[in-house]
Design an enzyme around this catalytic site. Structure first.
Site, PDB file in Angstrom:
ATOM      1  CB  CYS A   1      -9.960  -4.917   1.598  1.00 13.43           C
ATOM      2  SG  CYS A   1      -9.199  -4.602   0.611  1.00 13.43           S
TER       3      CYS A   1
ATOM      4  CG  HIS B   1     -12.561  -9.022   1.985  1.00  9.24           C
ATOM      5  ND1 HIS B   1     -12.488  -8.594   2.440  1.00  9.24           N
ATOM      6  CD2 HIS B   1     -11.466  -9.386   0.885  1.00  9.24           C
ATOM      7  CE1 HIS B   1     -12.635  -7.621   0.848  1.00  9.24           C
ATOM      8  NE2 HIS B   1     -11.815  -7.859   0.512  1.00  9.24           N
TER       9      HIS B   1
ATOM     10  CD  GLU C   1     -14.719  -9.781   4.846  1.00  8.76           C
ATOM     11  OE1 GLU C   1     -15.160  -8.905   4.234  1.00  8.76           O
ATOM     12  OE2 GLU C   1     -13.965 -10.143   5.629  1.00  8.76           O
TER      13      GLU C   1
END
Length: 509
Positions: free
Chosen positions: A79, A167, A169
């Site tokens: 990002c 993202h 994660e």
């Protein structure tokens, strides 16, 4: 430590999640603020740049010198990290026409790219940004797009440098873990050697070298972190570990006795100290939550210090500090000013003059449990719900009295025992009862009563940073309410807390 991964934090709320996903791949990683990079980078096999609440176009945006990393160590920008590489690498980052936030799907993936191995078009990803990359950095090659984001992923020719706009994660990115594995294992060549058994062997060897024949004193709480820390230290130094379990009078019903028995069964050298009256005396008339915490912390240190001085030649204080506490204390925005008073991370008073040893300070909570399991610790102890340091004091709203503690201990015992007997305990992250500072009118038999109201709280979470209330079965809540009112003298009303965090907190104080 070999095959480390360095995560540089630009202040993203998701940075800890990146670290947890990497650890789930059995790869060791560390988080450092972007403005405090380790001087020696030779031990790192890969670097990840986190997201950030800032825009790279802003004058006060986080900025760092990547000359020692880029082109020399495999690097992934996430990002903000991806936009940073583009903005300062000859590309163009501009405001997006609409803020791109939430779920999206990959509509294009470049063929035969190791970075996207085992990931198909249509894979869901999570976006969270208000800028977009209009042009890639010099040498940039597009690797993926979504319907709204042309440059969702890229690589830089001639380097092992990659950038992604989404993202990986967060759980909403369904193949995020696979993408991290592709980058770290297949591209960067990081070995997956970070296992609980490996951690135990490495930590015990390190503790033996560090402590030698020195004596260590450790305060046990009955919780997971201090218990696992104690077992690790015991493996390293045996009888030179002195454990102290203080009863502050604010534990759960019969917890002092039952936990002491558990510890004795583990072969630990534990001394139980019942200081209930001392704590209750210090809390008399105190109703402010923060003053309660400070009073409990002060008395605990006094009691612990008295006991520590009784041990001849003790040199070290063992603590169950875990990695999120460490990260918070060295965050991008400086040391946190909001760590609660009882947290005591490095909060050793000057007069104790002991060196600190923290065997768990590189582990997340779920890793602590896995390490405990690898050492054969009791699953019941490892599966215990988190319990606040100040104990029931912050679940009794208002001032503390012995009678209020008795009432809440009885209520809590009915609730927790019920969760266990109904097979619900392990489905809940944390549960407890709160004694409210109000009386309510009730009827028992033919008599009017005016007694206490209690609230029950049960939440599901992974780390306590966010939490949702648990939708417990109505039949369970009905029976629990009846049992509490019938069995606990002084209570005539039970309510169930259905607030999530945020905006509420898990504890009421």
């Amino acid at each position: 430590m070999q095959n480390n991964v360095l995560i540089l934090d630009f202040g993203s709320q998701y940075t800890q999640l990146i670290a947890r996903r990497v650890r789930e791949l059995n790869i060791f990683c560390e988080i450092y603020p972007y403005n405090n990079i380790p001087k020696d980078l030779s031990e790192y096999k890969a670097v990840i740049l986190s997201g950030s609440p800032f825009s790279v176009r802003s004058e006060d945006a986080p900025h760092l010198d990547l000359s020692q990393i880029r082109g020399k160590i495999p690097m992934l920008g996430v990002c903000y990290g991806a936009q940073y590489l583009a903005h300062f690498g000859g590309g163009e980052v501009a405001p997006s026409s609409t803020r791109e936030y939430g779920r999206a799907n990959l509509s294009f993936i470049a063929e035969k790219e190791v970075f996207f191995e085992n990931i198909s078009e249509g894979s869901q990803v999570w976006m969270s940004h208000s800028d977009t990359m209009k042009a890639l950095p010099e040498g940039g090659v597009k690797l993926a797009s979504t319907n709204d984001v042309q440059n969702a992923a890229y690589k830089i020719n001639g380097e092992t440098t990659y950038g992604i706009q989404f993202h990986p994660e967060v759980y909403h990115s369904t193949d995020g873990k696979q993408l991290l594995e592709n980058f770290l294992v297949k591209i960067a060549g990081v070995k997956q050697t970070w296992t609980p058994d490996n951690f135990v062997d490495m930590t015990v060897a390190s503790l033996k070298e560090k402590l030698g024949d020195d004596k260590v004193v450790l305060g046990l709480s009955g919780g997971v972190d201090s218990s696992v820390a104690a077992v690790l230290l015991h493996k390293a130094i045996g009888k030179n570990l002195y454990c102290i379990f203080v009863n502050n009078g604010l534990l759960r019903k019969n917890e002092f006795e039952s936990v002491l028995k558990q510890y004795e069964g583990m072969g630990l050298n534990v001394k139980g100290v019942d200081a209930s009256e001392r704590f209750l005396s210090a809390l008399a008339g105190v109703d402010d939550p923060e003053l309660k915490r400070k009073a409990i912390g002060r008395v605990f240190i006094e009691v612990f210090d008295d006991e520590a001085h009784a041990i001849k030649d003790v040199k070290w204080l063992g603590q169950g500090t875990i990695y999120p506490d460490v990260i918070e204390s060295v965050s991008v925005n400086g040391p946190s000013a909001t760590i609660k008073s009882h947290h005591n991370v490095g909060g050793l008073p000057d007069f104790m003059k002991l060196k600190v040893v923290e065997p768990l300070n590189m582990l997340f909570k779920d890793e602590v449990r896995r390490v405990g399991a690898s050492m054969g610790m009791n699953p019941e102890l490892l599966g215990r719900h988190p319990f606040p340091g100040p104990g029931l004091a912050i679940r009794i709203l208002g001032d503390i009295t012995a009678e209020k503690v008795r009432i809440l201990q009885e209520v809590d015992d009915v609730f927790i025992s019920g969760l266990k007997s109904w097979g619900l305990y392990d489905k809940v992250w944390q549960a407890g009862a709160i004694l409210l500072p109000v009386n309510s009118v009730g009827v028992m038999g033919d008599e009017r009563t005016y007694e206490k109201c209690v609230a029950l709280r049960a939440v599901e979470s992974t780390d306590g940073m966010t939490a949702d209330w648990v939708n417990l079965p109505y039949e369970f809540l009905q029976k629990t309410s009846n049992d509490i009112i019938n069995k606990v003298k002084g209570v005539n009303r039970v309510v169930y807390d259905i607030s999530s965090k945020p905006p509420a907190t898990i504890e009421w104080e």
